[in-house]
Design a protein around this motif. Structure first.
Motif, PDB file in Angstrom:
ATOM      1  N   ILE A   9      -5.147 -11.376  -4.919  1.00 51.56           N
ATOM      2  CA  ILE A   9      -5.182 -10.222  -4.053  1.00 51.56           C
ATOM      3  C   ILE A   9      -6.224  -9.226  -4.549  1.00 51.56           C
ATOM      4  O   ILE A   9      -6.904  -8.575  -3.768  1.00 51.56           O
ATOM      5  N   THR A  13      -9.605  -7.128  -2.219  1.00 53.68           N
ATOM      6  CA  THR A  13      -9.447  -5.791  -1.685  1.00 53.68           C
ATOM      7  C   THR A  13      -9.397  -4.775  -2.810  1.00 53.68           C
ATOM      8  O   THR A  13      -9.022  -5.080  -3.929  1.00 53.68           O
ATOM      9  N   SER A  66       4.058  -8.958  -7.746  1.00 51.98           N
ATOM     10  CA  SER A  66       3.882  -8.099  -6.582  1.00 51.98           C
ATOM     11  C   SER A  66       5.265  -7.774  -6.035  1.00 51.98           C
ATOM     12  O   SER A  66       6.231  -8.471  -6.291  1.00 51.98           O
ATOM     13  N   GLU A  69       6.318  -6.918  -0.522  1.00 54.40           N
ATOM     14  CA  GLU A  69       5.491  -7.695   0.399  1.00 54.40           C
ATOM     15  C   GLU A  69       6.096  -7.717   1.792  1.00 54.40           C
ATOM     16  O   GLU A  69       5.381  -7.736   2.785  1.00 54.40           O
ATOM     17  N   TYR A  92      -2.085  -1.684  -2.693  1.00 54.51           N
ATOM     18  CA  TYR A  92      -2.974  -2.310  -1.728  1.00 54.51           C
ATOM     19  C   TYR A  92      -2.598  -1.883  -0.321  1.00 54.51           C
ATOM     20  O   TYR A  92      -1.427  -1.970   0.071  1.00 54.51           O
ATOM     21  N   LYS A  94      -1.801  -1.912   3.376  1.00 56.64           N
ATOM     22  CA  LYS A  94      -1.267  -2.909   4.304  1.00 56.64           C
ATOM     23  C   LYS A  94      -2.334  -3.407   5.274  1.00 56.64           C
ATOM     24  O   LYS A  94      -2.482  -4.603   5.495  1.00 56.64           O
ATOM     25  N   ILE A  97      -4.769  -5.751   3.673  1.00 52.50           N
ATOM     26  CA  ILE A  97      -4.135  -7.035   3.377  1.00 52.50           C
ATOM     27  C   ILE A  97      -3.967  -7.857   4.650  1.00 52.50           C
ATOM     28  O   ILE A  97      -4.299  -9.045   4.700  1.00 52.50           O
TER      29      ILE A  97
END
Lengths: 200, 200
Positions: A9, A13, A66, A69, A92, A94, A97
């Motif tokens: 991930i 980003t 993480s 999620e 991160y 949304k 992602i």
DNA sequence: CGAGTCGTTGAACGGAATCAATCGTCGTGG
DNA sequence: CCACGACGATTGATTCCGTTCAACGACTCG
């Protein structure tokens, strides 16, 4: 339990970073869900409150994992997240992602696999909770752990937290451990290593 | 709980059909995972066995629901599935589903949302199980249901199955219901409709 | 009309929670 | 460096409450 999502991930980003002191809140139930998170350092506990104000732990994410999620597909968080120790958290967005998952099917599939894994883990926990007897419950717990990497089990967390994970008072858990050992179902070398003897 | 996946899955891929009589097994723990399923008619219960041979129910899928989606990303099934009543089951090949999800990002996203929803449901169940007191547990259950569609709750399944879902003996559940009503936390009109009075 | 199941309540039992006390370890600060 | 506090691990004693066994009425279904 183990999440490999965090490993890729970060490549794609940008993440903002939040530093939390022990007891600091990351988000609360009802907050608009804007981020999903990865624990870089420390521990973050997710919990809810009952009407009487009792805490109910849902999960504790440790370094490398993480969490939240599932919030990717929800408008708001459905629980609270607070730092159990001083922690460093990657946040991160949304939107980013989702865009990434949309444009990148392989990663999307990996993410699905991650979600599926969580479902399996949760089901296993739920399964354990339906076993009333502490004795059977703890034994089943070890059996489930053992058929992943046979025989020897290494518990890295404290017994107390394992007890809590199993939904048992720690005293009951200790007593059950002693009983299991006395009856020859398990063997304890030191405090961290476990061996299962019988499966009957 | 509710799965909308089944509605569009059937458009894109061919399904084979299996008819099961009451008690028939659809798959067993350890079987190679080749299909995911949708209940067209009937009920399918997923369960595991403890060492002592006790059954542990994981989930019961009813008509319209898909199940074993998590098996998409696993080599073998991690539980047993048997028919609770005479059932008609649609079987979708994992390979085809995966190919569809891969080639069709929107559907992939819907599927992720479905998995995320299941995670939330499972977490909620787990949350309920960590509440020791039957009184608080049942109350919290109603509160969780009520803030989805405020105030009135309609229970379509039998009290007995609700009791089981909550991990309580049905006798305990009945008693707790009566207690909740007597103390003014809930009101019961007929057997299926519920009203919550207090949130304190 | 039985057979089976749900809903309901009573009584008794058992086992897990709870309260409590001890010991060891680890870290912290004076 | 050591005293102190914090917390994990452990065991004992007691309480509490959910389970279990049991019985009964209501209802459905064949």
């Amino acid at each position: 339990m183990v999440s490999h999502f965090s490993q890729y991930i970060s490549i794609l980003t940008d993440a903002s970073v939040r530093i939390l002191a022990t007891g600091d809140s990351l988000f609360c139930q009802g907050d608009a869900a804007q981020y999903i998170y990865v624990v870089e350092k420390g521990k973050v506990r997710m919990l809810r409150y009952t009407i009487e104000g009792h805490q109910v732990n849902l999960h504790t994410a440790v370094a490398g994992e993480s969490f939240a999620e599932a919030a990717l597909f929800a408008d708001h968080y459905h629980c609270n997240a607070i730092a159990d120790t001083e922690s460093r958290i990657l946040c991160y967005s949304k939107k980013e992602i989702l865009a990434m998952l949309r444009s990148n099917p392989e990663r999307g599939e990996e993410f699905m696999a991650l979600l599926a894994q969580q479902i399996r883990t949760l089901r296993t926990h739920l399964e354990l909770r339906t076993i009333r007897s502490a004795f059977e419950r703890v034994l089943q717990y070890f059996l489930l752990l053992s058929d992943l990497g046979n025989n020897d089990i290494i518990i890295d967390s404290s017994w107390k937290s394992v007890a809590h994970e199993l939904g048992l008072a720690h005293e009951t858990f200790y007593r059950t451990l002693a009983k299991l050992e006395k009856q020859g179902f398990i063997e304890r070398k030191e405090k961290t290593i476990k061996v299962i003897k019988l499966t009957l």
